[in-house]
Design a protein around this motif. Structure first.
Motif, PDB file in Angstrom:
ATOM      1  N   LYS A  70       0.842  -1.195   0.000  1.00  9.38           N
ATOM      2  CA  LYS A  70       0.000   0.000   0.000  1.00  9.38           C
ATOM      3  C   LYS A  70       0.872   1.238   0.000  1.00  9.38           C
ATOM      4  CE  LYS A  70      -3.939  -2.000   2.308  1.00  9.38           C
ATOM      5  NZ  LYS A  70      -4.847  -1.945   3.455  1.00  9.38           N
ATOM      6  N   SER A  71       0.475   2.211  -0.809  1.00 12.55           N
ATOM      7  CA  SER A  71       1.230   3.462  -0.836  1.00 12.55           C
ATOM      8  C   SER A  71       0.653   4.419   0.195  1.00 12.55           C
ATOM      9  CB  SER A  71       1.166   4.092  -2.234  1.00 12.55           C
ATOM     10  OG  SER A  71      -0.153   4.528  -2.501  1.00 12.55           O
ATOM     11  N   ALA A  74      -2.551   6.276  -0.733  1.00 10.09           N
ATOM     12  CA  ALA A  74      -3.825   5.561  -0.690  1.00 10.09           C
ATOM     13  C   ALA A  74      -4.431   5.534   0.709  1.00 10.09           C
ATOM     14  CB  ALA A  74      -3.635   4.139  -1.199  1.00 10.09           C
ATOM     15  N   ILE A  75      -3.652   5.931   1.700  1.00 11.33           N
ATOM     16  CA  ILE A  75      -4.138   5.875   3.080  1.00 11.33           C
ATOM     17  C   ILE A  75      -4.950   7.091   3.442  1.00 11.33           C
ATOM     18  CG2 ILE A  75      -3.397   5.773   5.496  1.00 11.33           C
ATOM     19  CD1 ILE A  75      -1.027   4.106   4.565  1.00 11.33           C
TER      20      ILE A  75
END
Length: 75
Positions: A70-71, A74-75
């Motif tokens: 996950k980058s 994207a959070i």
């Protein structure tokens, strides 16, 4: 995107390496990254005209898993 590739050596050691690719990386790109991670610039078997699967097999390496990391964006 970054992909976390888990691979296993002939001795049974599990290692991880990150592969960067826009989509799921192709087998040859993953194989090259794994072999270079395991052996540096001196793989025990050159790629030559081998398929990626045969090359990994002859180098004593096996892909165990590929996961998308996950980058932060994207959070």
């Amino acid at each position: 995107m970054d992909w976390l590739v888990t691979y296993q050596t002939a001795a049974g050691l599990r290692k991880k390496v990150v592969v960067r690719a826009i989509a799921l990386p192709n087998h040859k790109a993953v194989a090259q990254k794994i072999v270079m991670d395991a052996y540096g610039d001196e793989p025990p078997q050159p790629l030559g005209n081998l398929s990626a699967i045969d090359w990994l097999d002859r180098c004593g390496l096996e892909i165990v898993d590929i996961d998308l990391l996950k980058s932060e964006a994207a959070i």
